[in-house]
Design a protein around this motif. Structure first.
Motif, mmCIF file in Angstrom:
data_model
loop_
_atom_site.group_PDB
_atom_site.id
_atom_site.type_symbol
_atom_site.label_atom_id
_atom_site.label_comp_id
_atom_site.label_asym_id
_atom_site.label_seq_id
_atom_site.Cartn_x
_atom_site.Cartn_y
_atom_site.Cartn_z
ATOM 1 N N UNK A 132 0.832 -1.199 0.000
ATOM 2 C CA UNK A 132 0.000 0.000 0.000
ATOM 3 C C UNK A 132 0.868 1.251 0.000
ATOM 4 N N UNK A 133 0.464 2.225 -0.822
ATOM 5 C CA UNK A 133 1.112 3.534 -0.832
ATOM 6 C C UNK A 133 0.254 4.467 0.026
ATOM 7 N N UNK A 134 0.837 4.963 1.107
ATOM 8 C CA UNK A 134 0.093 5.806 2.020
ATOM 9 C C UNK A 134 0.178 7.269 1.594
ATOM 10 N N UNK A 135 -0.945 7.947 1.744
ATOM 11 C CA UNK A 135 -1.061 9.361 1.386
ATOM 12 C C UNK A 135 -1.972 9.981 2.434
ATOM 13 N N UNK A 136 -1.410 10.773 3.346
ATOM 14 C CA UNK A 136 -2.158 11.165 4.534
ATOM 15 C C UNK A 136 -2.686 12.596 4.477
ATOM 16 N N UNK A 137 -2.691 13.190 3.299
ATOM 17 C CA UNK A 137 -3.411 14.446 3.085
ATOM 18 C C UNK A 137 -3.740 14.561 1.602
ATOM 19 N N UNK A 138 -4.332 15.658 1.200
ATOM 20 C CA UNK A 138 -4.798 15.803 -0.185
ATOM 21 C C UNK A 138 -3.824 16.542 -1.084
ATOM 22 N N UNK A 139 -2.618 16.800 -0.600
ATOM 23 C CA UNK A 139 -1.629 17.518 -1.409
ATOM 24 C C UNK A 139 -1.145 16.651 -2.578
ATOM 25 N N UNK A 140 -0.732 17.289 -3.702
ATOM 26 C CA UNK A 140 -0.351 16.508 -4.883
ATOM 27 C C UNK A 140 0.961 15.749 -4.751
ATOM 28 N N UNK A 141 1.845 16.180 -3.852
ATOM 29 C CA UNK A 141 3.107 15.476 -3.621
ATOM 30 C C UNK A 141 3.327 15.317 -2.117
ATOM 31 N N UNK A 142 4.428 14.671 -1.739
ATOM 32 C CA UNK A 142 4.614 14.302 -0.333
ATOM 33 C C UNK A 142 5.892 14.868 0.277
#
Length: 303
Positions: free
Chosen positions: A163-173
Motif C-alpha cells: 500500500x502507498x500511504x497518502x495522509x493528506x490531499x496535497x499533490x506530492x509528499x
C-alpha cells in the motif's frame, strides 16, 4: 472481481480478491470526517494492468532476488526473472493472482477480512506448495496486516503489503515528516540489488533517526530495523494533522517513494535477496513451521 468493505468507528477498508489488494483505506480524523489515507486507482479493473502493485500482497519473495536461481539445501531452482532479477515473486507473483475471500466480519471496534491463496510447488520456480493467509484487521485506529504461510517442502518466504500511504490531499509528499527507527540500511547497487554491505545511516541522506522533512529525496531503500525499537517508522502531515505509526515483527523495512508520485510505501519484510547472504536474516521456511509477518499501521491526529 469480488470486493468487500468493512469499517469500525475509526477506519474503513475496501479489499479486492485480486492480489488481496487494499483498494481504499480511510481514517476518521479529529474533525470527524473521513480522509483517504491510501493511494487507489479509479476502478477495480485498473489493478489488472497496474505496474506498481498498489495495495497488493507481494510474494512469494518481496523485493529482489538475484541470479535467476534459488539455491536451497544443495539444490538449484530456476526462477522466473527479467535479466537475472526476480522481483516481488516473479512474472505474476501473489499480487497478480486471484485469492479466495474466506470471510469478512464487522463490528464497531473490530472488523476483519481474511483471504487465502495456495501457491503450487514450482510456481514461478519456487519449491514447496505454500498455503498463505492474509488477515486485515481494523482494531480501533489500527490496521493490522498479518501474513501467515506454511509449506510442504523447504522453501523461502518473504511477504509484505504494498500500500502507498497518502495522509493528506496535497499533490506530492515532500512536506511529510518522516522518522525511521533504523541505524543501518542494506546498500544496493545500480540494479537495486543488495551488495551485502550494511552501512550506518547516521550523517547520510538516509538518516531519519530523528524526524525530519522528506523533501525531494526519493527512496527504494531497505532499512535494518532496531530490534528493541517501539516502532519502525512514523509519518506526519502538518497539513492534515494525521500521523501514521508503523510497527512490525519483521527485521527490515523497505521505504519506497516513486518520483513525482503522491504516496509512500512501507514494506515491512525481510531484507531483499536475503538467501544470498548468510549475515542477512534467514528467509527459509520448513515443513511444520509457520511464517508470520504481522505489522500494525496506527493512525491518529496530532492536532
Amino acid at each position: 472481481m469480488k470486493q468487500v468493505t468493512v469499517k469500525n468507528k475509526h477506519l474503513s477498508l475496501e479489499v479486492l480478491e485480486y492480489g488481496a489488494i487494499i483498494r481504499k483505506l480511510k481514517f476518521r480524523n479529529s474533525e470527524n470526517s473521513w480522509t483517504e489515507v491510501s493511494v487507489n486507482l479509479e476502478s477495480p479493473e485498473d489493478y489488472l494492468s497496474d505496474p506498481l502493485a498498489i495495495g497488493a500482497c507481494v510474494g512469494r519473495f518481496a523485493g529482489r532476488l538475484s541470479g535467476g536461481v534459488l539455491k536451497l539445501n544443495g539444490k538449484a531452482y530456476p526462477l522466473t526473472h527479467t535479466e537475472g532479477i526476480t522481483l516481488h515473486g516473479g512474472d505474476r507473483g501473489f499480487s497478480r493472482r486471484y485469492w479466495t475471500l474466506q470471510s469478512a466480519t464487522e463490528s464497531p471496534e473490530k472488523s476483519e477480512v481474511i483471504l487465502k491463496y495456495r501457491s503450487d510447488h514450482l510456481e514461478e520456480g519456487f519449491p514447496g506448495t505454500l498455503d498463505v493467509t492474509v488477515t486485515y484487521t481494523l482494531l480501533k485506529n489500527t490496521l493490522i496486516i498479518r501474513h501467515e504461510a506454511t509449506t510442504d517442502r523447504p522453501t523461502v518466504v518473504n511477504l509484505t503489503n504494498h500500500t502507498y500511504f497518502k495522509i493528506d490531499s496535497q499533490p506530492l509528499i515532500a512536506h511529510y515528516q518522516l522518522q525511521i527507527n533504523a541505524l543501518k540500511r542494506a546498500e544496493t547497487d545500480s540494479r537495486r540489488l543488495p551488495t551485502g554491505q550494511l552501512p550506518e545511516v547516521s550523517g547520510t541522506a538516509f538518516d531519519f533517526l530523528q524526524e525530519r522533512r522528506l523533501g525531494e529525496f526519493t527512496m527504494d531503500t531497505p532499512f535494518l530495523l532496531q530490534s528493541n525499537g517501539d516502532f519502525a517508522a512514523r509519518l506526519t502531515s502538518a497539513v492534515s494533522g494525521i500521523r501514521l505509526t508503523v510497527r512490525t515483527n519483521q527485521p527490515g523495512l523497505v521505504v519506497y517513494t516513486p518520483e513525482n508520485f503522491a504516496g509512500i510505501c512501507f514494506e515491512t519484510q525481510n531484507l531483499p535477496d536475503a538467501p544470498r547472504f548468510d549475515h542477512f536474516p534467514d528467509a527459509r521456511l520448513n515443513p511444520g513451521e509457520t511464517y508470520i509477518n504481522e505489522s500494525q499501521f496506527i493512525f491518529d491526529s496530532v492536532r
